[in-house]
Design a protein around this motif. Structure first.
Motif, PDB file in Angstrom:
ATOM      1  N   GLU A 148       0.830  -1.211   0.000  1.00 16.39           N
ATOM      2  CA  GLU A 148       0.000   0.000   0.000  1.00 16.39           C
ATOM      3  C   GLU A 148       0.862   1.257   0.000  1.00 16.39           C
ATOM      4  OE1 GLU A 148      -3.791  -1.935   2.425  1.00 16.39           O
ATOM      5  OE2 GLU A 148      -2.061  -1.138   3.518  1.00 16.39           O
ATOM      6  N   LEU A 149       1.998   1.182   0.685  1.00 12.47           N
ATOM      7  CA  LEU A 149       2.929   2.304   0.678  1.00 12.47           C
ATOM      8  C   LEU A 149       3.433   2.577  -0.742  1.00 12.47           C
ATOM      9  CD1 LEU A 149       4.704   4.412   2.165  1.00 12.47           C
ATOM     10  CD2 LEU A 149       6.387   2.580   2.514  1.00 12.47           C
ATOM     11  N   ALA A 150       3.649   1.527  -1.525  1.00 12.81           N
ATOM     12  CA  ALA A 150       4.093   1.716  -2.904  1.00 12.81           C
ATOM     13  C   ALA A 150       3.074   2.515  -3.706  1.00 12.81           C
ATOM     14  CB  ALA A 150       4.348   0.356  -3.559  1.00 12.81           C
ATOM     15  N   PHE A 151       1.781   2.279  -3.465  1.00 14.09           N
ATOM     16  CA  PHE A 151       0.747   3.072  -4.136  1.00 14.09           C
ATOM     17  C   PHE A 151       0.818   4.531  -3.705  1.00 14.09           C
ATOM     18  CE2 PHE A 151      -3.758   4.645  -3.703  1.00 14.09           C
ATOM     19  CZ  PHE A 151      -3.896   5.021  -5.034  1.00 14.09           C
ATOM     20  N   LEU A 152       1.014   4.774  -2.413  1.00 13.60           N
ATOM     21  CA  LEU A 152       1.150   6.155  -1.943  1.00 13.60           C
ATOM     22  C   LEU A 152       2.366   6.824  -2.574  1.00 13.60           C
ATOM     23  CD1 LEU A 152       0.422   5.743   1.892  1.00 13.60           C
ATOM     24  CD2 LEU A 152      -1.204   6.317   0.072  1.00 13.60           C
ATOM     25  N   ALA A 153       3.403   6.040  -2.803  1.00  8.31           N
ATOM     26  CA  ALA A 153       4.647   6.593  -3.339  1.00  8.31           C
ATOM     27  C   ALA A 153       4.582   6.861  -4.842  1.00  8.31           C
ATOM     28  CB  ALA A 153       5.807   5.636  -3.046  1.00  8.31           C
ATOM     29  N   ASP A 154       3.585   6.290  -5.518  1.00  7.50           N
ATOM     30  CA  ASP A 154       3.467   6.467  -6.965  1.00  7.50           C
ATOM     31  C   ASP A 154       2.544   7.646  -7.246  1.00  7.50           C
ATOM     32  OD1 ASP A 154       3.102   6.345  -9.685  1.00  7.50           O
ATOM     33  OD2 ASP A 154       2.919   4.161  -9.745  1.00  7.50           O
ATOM     34  N   GLU A 155       3.135   8.782  -7.593  1.00  2.00           N
ATOM     35  CA  GLU A 155       2.360  10.002  -7.798  1.00  2.00           C
ATOM     36  C   GLU A 155       1.465   9.940  -9.035  1.00  2.00           C
ATOM     37  OE1 GLU A 155       6.035  10.645 -10.279  1.00  2.00           O
ATOM     38  OE2 GLU A 155       5.476   9.600  -8.420  1.00  2.00           O
ATOM     39  N   LEU A 156       1.702   8.967  -9.926  1.00  3.51           N
ATOM     40  CA  LEU A 156       0.923   8.883 -11.157  1.00  3.51           C
ATOM     41  C   LEU A 156      -0.202   7.855 -11.093  1.00  3.51           C
ATOM     42  CD1 LEU A 156       3.712   9.119 -13.891  1.00  3.51           C
ATOM     43  CD2 LEU A 156       2.317  10.961 -12.912  1.00  3.51           C
ATOM     44  N   ALA A 157      -0.150   6.958 -10.118  1.00  4.39           N
ATOM     45  CA  ALA A 157      -1.131   5.871 -10.077  1.00  4.39           C
ATOM     46  C   ALA A 157      -2.486   6.382  -9.594  1.00  4.39           C
ATOM     47  CB  ALA A 157      -0.644   4.749  -9.166  1.00  4.39           C
ATOM     48  N   PRO A 158      -3.544   6.271 -10.408  1.00  3.19           N
ATOM     49  CA  PRO A 158      -4.868   6.722  -9.981  1.00  3.19           C
ATOM     50  C   PRO A 158      -5.580   5.707  -9.104  1.00  3.19           C
ATOM     51  CG  PRO A 158      -5.008   5.865 -12.198  1.00  3.19           C
ATOM     52  CD  PRO A 158      -3.549   5.784 -11.800  1.00  3.19           C
ATOM     53  N   HIS A 159      -5.038   4.477  -9.053  1.00  2.00           N
ATOM     54  CA  HIS A 159      -5.673   3.377  -8.316  1.00  2.00           C
ATOM     55  C   HIS A 159      -4.562   2.385  -7.979  1.00  2.00           C
ATOM     56  CE1 HIS A 159      -8.076  -0.258  -7.588  1.00  2.00           C
ATOM     57  NE2 HIS A 159      -9.088   0.561  -7.344  1.00  2.00           N
ATOM     58  N   PRO A 160      -4.693   1.653  -6.866  1.00  2.00           N
ATOM     59  CA  PRO A 160      -3.630   0.687  -6.518  1.00  2.00           C
ATOM     60  C   PRO A 160      -3.312  -0.310  -7.616  1.00  2.00           C
ATOM     61  CG  PRO A 160      -5.107   0.998  -4.658  1.00  2.00           C
ATOM     62  CD  PRO A 160      -5.716   1.751  -5.812  1.00  2.00           C
ATOM     63  N   PHE A 161      -4.306  -0.669  -8.448  1.00  2.00           N
ATOM     64  CA  PHE A 161      -4.045  -1.621  -9.531  1.00  2.00           C
ATOM     65  C   PHE A 161      -2.999  -1.103 -10.504  1.00  2.00           C
ATOM     66  CE2 PHE A 161      -8.619  -3.490  -9.254  1.00  2.00           C
ATOM     67  CZ  PHE A 161      -8.232  -4.241  -8.153  1.00  2.00           C
ATOM     68  N   TYR A 162      -2.818   0.216 -10.563  1.00  2.00           N
ATOM     69  CA  TYR A 162      -1.941   0.807 -11.566  1.00  2.00           C
ATOM     70  C   TYR A 162      -0.627   1.309 -10.983  1.00  2.00           C
ATOM     71  CZ  TYR A 162      -6.298   0.548 -14.120  1.00  2.00           C
ATOM     72  OH  TYR A 162      -7.453   0.095 -14.700  1.00  2.00           O
ATOM     73  N   THR A 163      -0.289   0.852  -9.792  1.00  2.00           N
ATOM     74  CA  THR A 163       1.019   1.186  -9.238  1.00  2.00           C
ATOM     75  C   THR A 163       2.105   0.638 -10.160  1.00  2.00           C
ATOM     76  OG1 THR A 163       0.133   1.074  -7.000  1.00  2.00           O
ATOM     77  CG2 THR A 163       2.533   0.994  -7.234  1.00  2.00           C
ATOM     78  N   ARG A 164       3.032   1.493 -10.515  1.00  2.00           N
ATOM     79  CA  ARG A 164       4.050   1.099 -11.495  1.00  2.00           C
ATOM     80  C   ARG A 164       5.002   0.050 -10.922  1.00  2.00           C
ATOM     81  NH1 ARG A 164       6.171   6.908 -13.081  1.00  2.00           N
ATOM     82  NH2 ARG A 164       5.412   7.332 -10.964  1.00  2.00           N
ATOM     83  N   GLY A 165       5.375  -0.877 -11.776  1.00  2.00           N
ATOM     84  CA  GLY A 165       6.151  -2.027 -11.340  1.00  2.00           C
ATOM     85  C   GLY A 165       7.462  -1.683 -10.677  1.00  2.00           C
ATOM     86  N   PHE A 166       8.152  -0.678 -11.184  1.00  2.00           N
ATOM     87  CA  PHE A 166       9.472  -0.364 -10.611  1.00  2.00           C
ATOM     88  C   PHE A 166       9.337   0.136  -9.178  1.00  2.00           C
ATOM     89  CE2 PHE A 166       8.336   3.906 -11.958  1.00  2.00           C
ATOM     90  CZ  PHE A 166       8.954   4.737 -11.042  1.00  2.00           C
ATOM     91  N   ILE A 167       8.178   0.694  -8.830  1.00  2.00           N
ATOM     92  CA  ILE A 167       7.949   1.126  -7.454  1.00  2.00           C
ATOM     93  C   ILE A 167       7.568  -0.071  -6.585  1.00  2.00           C
ATOM     94  CG2 ILE A 167       6.477   2.544  -5.964  1.00  2.00           C
ATOM     95  CD1 ILE A 167       6.371   4.596  -8.184  1.00  2.00           C
ATOM     96  N   LEU A 168       6.721  -0.958  -7.120  1.00  5.44           N
ATOM     97  CA  LEU A 168       6.332  -2.150  -6.363  1.00  5.44           C
ATOM     98  C   LEU A 168       7.527  -3.007  -6.001  1.00  5.44           C
ATOM     99  CD1 LEU A 168       3.117  -3.274  -8.277  1.00  5.44           C
ATOM    100  CD2 LEU A 168       3.243  -2.563  -5.879  1.00  5.44           C
TER     101      LEU A 168
END
Length: 293
Positions: A148-168
């Motif tokens: 969930e922190l990775a989603f917070l860290a991704d400024e471009l992701a509009p939804h957790p499903f779209y958290t970018r892989g390099f951040i995950l």
């Protein structure tokens, strides 16, 4: 008084609210009997056991059934928008509620109409709504796990499903994810990042880490993240500084394993029942006086 908002995974469960009680290992809210599994029931049960230790704090719950489709959550949102101004809470925690940006904005407006602004804690779905709406800074605590922190860290992701892989894939770089979340204004004033270790932040700085004791068997028990948020909710109302409450909650959540002696078959209620003993033990070990009032 402490308020807790959440859902149960039962489509037939109606919207209910009222003082929560723990009777015979089961929740009772508004005359309704609810088993303590993971999710909001586990959070509520942990809060009730912490309140038992801390003093006479009423835990007031708002619950509705929702299996992820959002219909129950929308009913709960609408009720809160209409009625939050009638309540006074020291701490208000939002848990498993389907994220909805428009309803989230209405909830924040309703909170501003309350008699006093409570300490605000968001976990799970509501934390997503806060980030998605650009209102993360309105909260005192988010309690994410590393994913969930990775989603917070991704400024471009509009939804957790779209958290970018390099951040995950930065799971071993939690401090970097924390800094990134704050850099883009996607974090609350404090974070409790649940993992091994647990990270507690104050602003974009890591205030403390908690990694002891550690029981591998607890990894298989669903609901231990929920109990941590329940502990945090009550301890924030118990006259601790917020960072101190967070560290204490993380320590106590781990020490329930000492008293429950868990194995992979252990149920979350068995850990919850040991919370008063764990609180007493941790407080005695830290030589900190138990708060009153």
């Amino acid at each position: 008084m402490v308020g807790i908002v959440g859902t149960v995974p039962d489509l037939q469960f109606p919207l209910c609210h009222g003082p929560a009680k723990l009777i015979g290992g089961r929740l009772n809210i508004g005359g309704r009997d609810i088993p303590v599994n993971r999710g909001t029931p586990a959070l509520l049960a942990a809060a009730l056991k912490a309140a038992e230790w801390a003093g006479s704090r009423e835990i007031y719950a708002f619950l509705v059934g929702d299996i992820g489709l959002g219909e129950g959550s929308r009913k709960l949102y609408a009720f809160l928008v209409d009625h939050l101004a009638e309540y006074s809470f020291e701490v208000l925690t939002f848990h498993y509620v389907q994220p909805d940006v428009d309803w989230h904005a209405k909830i924040l407006f309703a909170i501003e109409s309350m008699k006093q602004r409570p300490i605000l804690i968001a976990d799970a779905g509501f934390m997503y709504a806060a980030k998605m709406s650009g209102q993360a800074a309105s909260y005192d605590f988010f309690t994410p796990d590393v994913g969930e922190l990775a989603f917070l860290a991704d400024e471009l992701a509009p939804h957790p499903f779209y958290t970018r892989g390099f951040i995950l894939h930065q799971n071993n770089q939690v401090p970097d994810l924390i800094r990134r979340a704050y850099q883009h204004d996607n974090a609350a004033a404090h974070l409790v990042v649940k993992g091994q270790p647990d990270y507690i932040t104050q602003g974009n700085e890591v205030y403390a880490t908690v990694d002891h004791p550690s029981f591998a068997a607890m990894e298989a028990i669903g609901g231990t993240g929920d109990t941590l948020t329940g502990l945090l909710t009550v301890l924030c109302s118990a006259r601790f500084e917020l960072t101190e409450a967070a560290v204490l909650a993380a320590r106590v959540n781990r020490w329930t394993g000492v008293f429950a002696d868990p194995n992979p078959a252990t149920q979350i209620i068995e850990l919850i029942e040991t919370i008063p003993r764990a609180l007493t033990g941790v407080m005695e070990h830290s030589h900190t006086e138990k708060p009153h009032g």
